[in-house]
Design an enzyme around this catalytic site. Structure first.
Site, PDB file in Angstrom:
ATOM      1  N   ASP A  69       0.999  -1.023   0.214  1.00 19.73           N
ATOM      2  CA  ASP A  69       0.292  -0.077   0.304  1.00 19.73           C
ATOM      3  C   ASP A  69       1.167   1.056  -0.391  1.00 19.73           C
ATOM      4  O   ASP A  69       1.888   1.213   0.949  1.00 19.73           O
ATOM      5  CB  ASP A  69      -0.851  -0.313   1.694  1.00 19.73           C
ATOM      6  CG  ASP A  69      -2.351   0.705   1.230  1.00 19.73           C
ATOM      7  OD1 ASP A  69      -2.230   1.354   0.173  1.00 19.73           O
ATOM      8  OD2 ASP A  69      -3.154   0.909   1.783  1.00 19.73           O
ATOM      9  N   ASN A 121     -10.884  -3.825  -6.122  1.00 22.99           N
ATOM     10  CA  ASN A 121      -9.758  -2.222  -6.732  1.00 22.99           C
ATOM     11  C   ASN A 121      -9.561  -2.169  -8.855  1.00 22.99           C
ATOM     12  O   ASN A 121      -9.571  -1.040  -8.899  1.00 22.99           O
ATOM     13  CB  ASN A 121      -8.333  -2.945  -7.616  1.00 22.99           C
ATOM     14  CG  ASN A 121      -7.473  -2.802  -5.949  1.00 22.99           C
ATOM     15  OD1 ASN A 121      -6.273  -3.174  -5.728  1.00 22.99           O
ATOM     16  ND2 ASN A 121      -7.901  -1.991  -4.906  1.00 22.99           N
TER      17      ASN A 121
HETATM   18  C1  FPP Z   1      -2.293   0.321  -3.385  1.00 22.20           C
HETATM   19  O1  FPP Z   1      -1.828   1.345  -3.598  1.00 22.20           O
HETATM   20  C2  FPP Z   1      -1.612  -0.922  -4.397  1.00 22.20           C
HETATM   21  C3  FPP Z   1      -2.206  -1.162  -5.094  1.00 22.20           C
HETATM   22  C4  FPP Z   1      -3.756  -1.100  -5.097  1.00 22.20           C
HETATM   23  C5  FPP Z   1      -1.868  -1.761  -6.464  1.00 22.20           C
HETATM   24  C6  FPP Z   1      -0.350  -2.648  -5.533  1.00 22.20           C
HETATM   25  C7  FPP Z   1       0.360  -2.770  -7.418  1.00 22.20           C
HETATM   26  C8  FPP Z   1       1.630  -3.308  -7.321  1.00 22.20           C
HETATM   27  C9  FPP Z   1       2.443  -2.789  -6.510  1.00 22.20           C
HETATM   28  C10 FPP Z   1       2.577  -3.719  -8.703  1.00 22.20           C
HETATM   29  C11 FPP Z   1       1.925  -4.259  -8.640  1.00 22.20           C
HETATM   30  C12 FPP Z   1       3.198  -5.134  -9.711  1.00 22.20           C
HETATM   31  C13 FPP Z   1       2.828  -6.514 -10.605  1.00 22.20           C
HETATM   32  C14 FPP Z   1       4.157  -7.408 -10.990  1.00 22.20           C
HETATM   33  C15 FPP Z   1       1.838  -6.811 -10.531  1.00 22.20           C
HETATM   34  P1  FPP Z   1      -2.872   2.939  -3.300  1.00 22.20           P
HETATM   35  O2  FPP Z   1      -2.879   3.022  -5.009  1.00 22.20           O
HETATM   36  O3  FPP Z   1      -3.950   2.344  -2.870  1.00 22.20           O
HETATM   37  O4  FPP Z   1      -1.620   3.983  -2.706  1.00 22.20           O
HETATM   38  P2  FPP Z   1      -2.740   5.130  -1.876  1.00 22.20           P
HETATM   39  O5  FPP Z   1      -2.995   4.312  -0.312  1.00 22.20           O
HETATM   40  O6  FPP Z   1      -1.575   5.503  -1.101  1.00 22.20           O
HETATM   41  O7  FPP Z   1      -3.418   5.878  -3.450  1.00 22.20           O
END
Ligand code: FPP
Length: 254
Positions: free
Chosen positions: A28, A76
């Site tokens: 996250d 998501n």
């Molecule tokens: C949460 O951060 C992250 C996600 C929903 C996506 C996670 C994906 C990756 C780390 C890359 C994945 C890589 C592969 C190879 C599949 P957020 O966007 O919710 O962050 P925030 O809470 O700060 O908005």
């Protein structure tokens, strides 16, 4: 680039004999990492993908047996279309550049979640990575992709109910193992339940991740945003895990 072994010598507190077998991570903070740099949110996801590579190699070098990463949840899809599209491209980019390193490190890719809803090219990239690494016998890199634990449990209940309905299973014979065997983590066998669950970015919630499997997991929450997480941060979380006394409902010394 990723062949360098994680440097264990610089962390004397780490007990290399007691590395958690299964580590699960809620990655996250990508959006906030980008926002702090006045970058679009997707820049955080791009950097987050690099962190997946770094942490995969660090975990493999430490002797972790299963690393489960929450890459895309069933919730998501509610994000803006362009962000969802970008997230759907990431597995393609990741596997295209990284499968040779995974094979070189004997890392096997597995996936839990309903990948049939992903775009065709993403599904293909995932299937190819699973096939290309299927002979690897080292760490399992287990991606949760279009995964939600409530969805997983509903599917398991339906499947068990069907077995009862068709006479293959008697309700009296349903055990905890029966439920585990019908979950998406069942291919992991005795390693299905994480020993350690890490969530980055300062949030302290589970967000529909592995609800059944984390019954006795140790939780480590860190303020670090996922793009800034690395092998050292992983070692720190493991050291915190090693300081815990896991009792599984029993008493400390029995
Ligand atoms: C949460 O951060 C992250 C996600 C929903 C996506 C996670 C994906 C990756 C780390 C890359 C994945 C890589 C592969 C190879 C599949 P957020 O966007 O919710 O962050 P925030 O809470 O700060 O908005």
């Amino acid at each position: 680039m990723f062949s360098k072994k994680a440097d264990l010598s610089n962390n004397p507190k780490l007990d290399t004999e007691r590395i958690p077998a299964h580590i699960a991570i809620i990655m996250d903070g990508n959006g906030r990492w980008a926002q702090a740099r006045h970058l679009p949110r997707v820049a955080g996801h791009k950097q987050g993908m690099q962190t997946v590579k770094t942490v995969t190699m660090a975990a493999s070098d430490l002797g972790v047996k299963v690393l489960t990463l929450y890459a895309f949840s069933t919730e998501n899809w509610k994000r803006p279309n362009d962000e969802v599209s970008y997230l759907m491209q990431l597995p393609i980019r990741f596997f295209k550049t990284f499968v040779p390193d995974l094979v070189a490190h004997n890392v096997r890719v597995m996936v839990m979640g309903d990948i049939s809803r992903l775009p065709g090219a993403t599904q293909q990239a995932v299937k190819d990575a699973i096939t290309d690494t299927s002979k690897c016998t080292g760490m399992i890199l287990n991606f949760a992709l279009n995964y939600g634990s409530r969805d997983e449990i509903v599917r398991a209940v339906k499947s068990i109910a069907t077995e009862v309905q068709t006479g293959q299973l008697s309700p009296n014979n349903i055990t905890e193992q029966t439920v585990s065997d019908h979950l998406m983590s069942s291919p992991l066998g005795s390693l299905a339940d994480p020993d350690l669950l890490i969530r980055t970015s300062g949030e302290e919630r589970i967000s529909n991740f592995l609800l059944w499997q984390i019954a006795y997991s140790e939780f480590v929450f860190t303020d670090t945003y996922w793009p800034d997480f690395d092998g050292q941060a992983l070692q720190k979380a493991i050291i915190e895990f090693q300081g815990r006394h896991r009792r599984f409902g029993g008493l400390k010394n029995n």
